[in-house]
Every structure is written in structure tokens, then in C-alpha cells.
Design a protein around this motif. Structure first.
Motif, PDB file in Angstrom:
ATOM      1  N   GLU A  11    -140.785  43.264  -7.139  1.00 59.51           N
ATOM      2  CA  GLU A  11    -140.533  44.246  -6.089  1.00 59.51           C
ATOM      3  C   GLU A  11    -139.136  43.999  -5.537  1.00 59.51           C
ATOM      4  O   GLU A  11    -138.753  42.843  -5.318  1.00 59.51           O
ATOM      5  CB  GLU A  11    -141.601  44.127  -4.994  1.00 59.51           C
ATOM      6  CG  GLU A  11    -142.986  44.516  -5.522  1.00 59.51           C
ATOM      7  CD  GLU A  11    -144.128  43.986  -4.678  1.00 59.51           C
ATOM      8  OE1 GLU A  11    -145.087  44.742  -4.438  1.00 59.51           O
ATOM      9  OE2 GLU A  11    -144.071  42.810  -4.270  1.00 59.51           O
TER      10      GLU A  11
ATOM     11  N   GLN B 293    -143.159  40.410   2.340  1.00 59.00           N
ATOM     12  CA  GLN B 293    -144.086  41.270   1.608  1.00 59.00           C
ATOM     13  C   GLN B 293    -144.636  42.365   2.522  1.00 59.00           C
ATOM     14  O   GLN B 293    -144.740  43.534   2.127  1.00 59.00           O
ATOM     15  CB  GLN B 293    -145.230  40.437   1.033  1.00 59.00           C
ATOM     16  CG  GLN B 293    -146.165  41.224   0.123  1.00 59.00           C
ATOM     17  CD  GLN B 293    -145.505  41.615  -1.179  1.00 59.00           C
ATOM     18  OE1 GLN B 293    -145.104  40.757  -1.968  1.00 59.00           O
ATOM     19  NE2 GLN B 293    -145.380  42.917  -1.438  1.00 59.00           N
TER      20      GLN B 293
ATOM     21  N   ASP C  56    -144.084  46.346   1.936  1.00 53.49           N
ATOM     22  CA  ASP C  56    -145.230  47.254   1.827  1.00 53.49           C
ATOM     23  C   ASP C  56    -145.197  48.347   2.903  1.00 53.49           C
ATOM     24  O   ASP C  56    -145.541  49.502   2.640  1.00 53.49           O
ATOM     25  CB  ASP C  56    -146.537  46.469   1.935  1.00 53.49           C
ATOM     26  CG  ASP C  56    -146.779  45.565   0.734  1.00 53.49           C
ATOM     27  OD1 ASP C  56    -146.172  45.805  -0.328  1.00 53.49           O
ATOM     28  OD2 ASP C  56    -147.582  44.613   0.855  1.00 53.49           O
TER      29      ASP C  56
ATOM     30  N   TRP D 169    -142.638  50.905   1.891  1.00 55.02           N
ATOM     31  CA  TRP D 169    -143.130  51.639   0.718  1.00 55.02           C
ATOM     32  C   TRP D 169    -144.146  52.704   1.115  1.00 55.02           C
ATOM     33  O   TRP D 169    -144.162  53.806   0.576  1.00 55.02           O
ATOM     34  CB  TRP D 169    -143.737  50.646  -0.266  1.00 55.02           C
ATOM     35  CG  TRP D 169    -144.110  51.233  -1.595  1.00 55.02           C
ATOM     36  CD1 TRP D 169    -145.298  51.812  -1.950  1.00 55.02           C
ATOM     37  CD2 TRP D 169    -143.270  51.300  -2.756  1.00 55.02           C
ATOM     38  NE1 TRP D 169    -145.259  52.233  -3.252  1.00 55.02           N
ATOM     39  CE2 TRP D 169    -144.030  51.933  -3.783  1.00 55.02           C
ATOM     40  CE3 TRP D 169    -141.968  50.883  -3.037  1.00 55.02           C
ATOM     41  CZ2 TRP D 169    -143.522  52.157  -5.061  1.00 55.02           C
ATOM     42  CZ3 TRP D 169    -141.469  51.106  -4.312  1.00 55.02           C
ATOM     43  CH2 TRP D 169    -142.234  51.736  -5.297  1.00 55.02           C
ATOM     44  N   GLU D 170    -144.997  52.359   2.067  1.00 61.13           N
ATOM     45  CA  GLU D 170    -146.128  53.222   2.407  1.00 61.13           C
ATOM     46  C   GLU D 170    -145.836  54.212   3.539  1.00 61.13           C
ATOM     47  O   GLU D 170    -146.670  55.066   3.833  1.00 61.13           O
ATOM     48  CB  GLU D 170    -147.325  52.345   2.783  1.00 61.13           C
ATOM     49  CG  GLU D 170    -147.836  51.498   1.631  1.00 61.13           C
ATOM     50  CD  GLU D 170    -148.760  50.386   2.073  1.00 61.13           C
ATOM     51  OE1 GLU D 170    -149.061  50.323   3.303  1.00 61.13           O
ATOM     52  OE2 GLU D 170    -149.164  49.568   1.234  1.00 61.13           O
TER      53      GLU D 170
END
Length: 291
Positions: free
Chosen positions: A112, A274, A278, A281-282
Motif C-alpha cells: 500500500e 495503516q 484506510d 482510501w474509504e
């Protein structure tokens, strides 16, 4: 064990650690060879080497990398365990490839990244891909999630030194061409493993609504590699003269490694990185089409 019945490097390390701590491997006793361990656990030797390095950092092994099997050592206090010299920050072009090789020793590889173009990933992936083609690495699955700046925003960099001039669009279009070309090569190189080695590969890109001031790589959810983008003024020749811009030297940026196994501070950095990835990304990112 993984679902495919194979150990990960961390799993190998956990089993050997338990053998040392229960006395099944006594202080001073030699471990089996890397080949023997790879056969026992059903992994490639790269995963065994990674497991041995984990245990060496914890002070449970001695004589690692000396040409003969390491020996079990008396556990040392955590305060005495030093990180190896190889983990001193190095330029991205030097530091990224070895970390990717270790990451690709796992059955499920997760890469990632948040970056400006993903240019650093292309040469860094060359070695693990070569090892896959040689049969020395054999992941079952590869998931790559990459976040890059949107083509529709005004980038903070690279930008023309003469802000507001006609050169702004030229600089932007050059960056966009690089972003798209690198992304297409990255996707092709990884997805081609489906046909050649029957590896389940997913490569997904998302667009950021801002210019990332730093770059971040997350490997298998257990390591975070972080670097600052250093901005510099440089010139680039064009057909009509010289293009002056403020740009970043991404390949030369020092890469700092944080690993879950290295202590609470590093583990917290990996976990928060992380979560940050995330969340982006979301929420505020959108699908990116390379064209």
C-alpha cells in the motif's frame, strides 16, 4: 499456518522462538540449516532468513549470517536489542527493494502506498519479480493499493517557478504523463503474474484530492516506510527552451522504517499509518483511471 497450509516468516519465527524459550533448542545449540528449515515449514529460504533476522533482533539467536547455521542464545533484555545497521535510513532507491523482497516472501503480499507518482516502486519491484520468475519466491496472492494525486487539482509540487505562467500547465502535464505511465507499468508488471505463475493479483488506484507532502509505503500490514519529499529548484530542457520548476527528489528521499516487531513505538506508528491510509482510501479518495 496460512489457509494454504504454509507458514509465514512471522509464523516460522514464532515457532522457533517457542522452541528456544521452552528449551527444545538449548542455548548454544545449532539450528537446522536454512534449507532444512524451509523444507520443514514449506516456505522459501527468503522467509527463513527473515524469520532468523526477527529472532536475532530479539536477542534469541547468535552467529546469524556467518556462513553456518545460527545458534540459540540466552534472551537479552529488550533494552539491549539494537536495530541492525542496515536499518539506518537510506535513500528510497537503495532501501525500498530489500524491504519488498522480504515482503514478497509472505504467501499474501500487501503493498500500500501514498506517493506522488509511484516511480520508486518500479525499480524496487524488479528484484522480487525476478525471484518469482526464478521460482525462488512464490506468493499465493498480491494486493496492491496505491493512492496518487488527482489530475484535477492544483499540485503544490511540481510547479513552475514562474507561478501563474503558461509553463504551469506544461509542468502539470509532464507530471500527469509520468503518473499515468508509471501506474500502467506497475499494474502490468504485477498483473502479468496471473498468467505466468497463477498468482491472484489485484492492483487498485485511488485519487487523492491533495498533494502528499510525504510518501508512505505499508508492507503486509507489519512495516511502514516513511519519507519526506524534499523540494528543490531544478531545470529541465524542452524543445522551446528551459523549464524551471520546484520539484521533489523522490528517489533520494531518506526512507525511515518502522516495524511492528521493533517495540511499542514502532508498532504504534505502523498501526496509526495503516488506519490513516484506510481512512483516506474509504472516504475522500475516488477511483483513478490511468489514461
Amino acid at each position: 499456518m496460512t489457509g494454504s497450509g504454509r507458514h509465514t516468516a512471522q509464523g516460522v519465527a514464532d515457532t522457533l522462538r517457542e522452541r528456544i524459550r521452552t528449551g527444545a533448542l538449548r542455548p548454544g545449540e545449532r539450528l537446522p540449516t536454512q534449507t532444512e528449515l524451509a523444507e520443514e515449514f514449506g516456505v522459501v529460504r527468503g522467509a527463513v532468513r527473515q524469520a532468523l533476522r526477527i529472532l536475532q533482533q530479539e536477542g534469541l539467536l547468535s552467529n546469524v549470517g556467518k556462513g553456518s547455521p545460527p545458534r540459540a542464545a540466552e534472551p537479552r533484555p529488550a533494552s539491549e536489542v539494537l536495530r541492525p545497521a542496515s536499518e539506518v535510513p537510506q535513500p528510497t532507491m537503495v532501501a525500498l527493494a530489500p524491504r519488498l523482497i522480504e515482503a514478497f516472501a509472505a504467501p499474501h503480499v500487501r503493498i500500500e502506498a501514498v506517493c506522488l507518482t509511484a516511480q520508486s516502486l518500479i525499480p524496487a519491484l524488479g528484484e522480487p519479480l525476478r525471484l518469482i520468475h526464478e521460482g525462488r519466491l512464490r506468493p499465493d496472492r498480491i494486493d496492491a493499493r496505491i493512492m496518487l494525486p488527482s489530475r484535477d487539482i492544483n499540485l503544490a509540487f511540481p510547479v513552475s517557478v514562474d507561478a501563474g505562467s503558461a509553463e504551469d500547465d506544461t509542468v502539470h502535464q509532464r507530471w500527469l504523463a509520468m503518473r499515468n505511465a508509471v501506474g500502467q507499468v506497475l499494474r502490468y508488471n504485477l498483473q502479468s503474474l496471473r498468467g505466468t505463475h497463477d498468482i491472484d493479483v489485484q492492483v487498485t488506484f485511488r485519487e487523492l484530492p491533495f498533494t502528499p507532502p510525504v510518501k508512505l509505503y505499508l508492507l503486509n500490514g507489519v512495516e511502514a516506510l516513511f519519507a519526506h519529499y524534499m523540494i528543490t529548484r531544478r531545470e529541465e530542457p524542452t524543445d522551446s527552451g528551459t523549464l524551471e520548476m520546484y520539484d521533489t527528489l523522490g528517489l533520494e528521499s531518506l526512507l525511515f522504517s518502522f516495524e511492528q516487531r521493533a517495540g511499542q513505538r514502532d508498532a504504534a506508528f505502523v498501526e496509526q499509518s495503516q488506519k490513516w491510509f484506510d481512512a483516506l482510501w474509504e472516504t475522500i479518495t475516488t477511483d483513478l483511471t490511468l489514461s
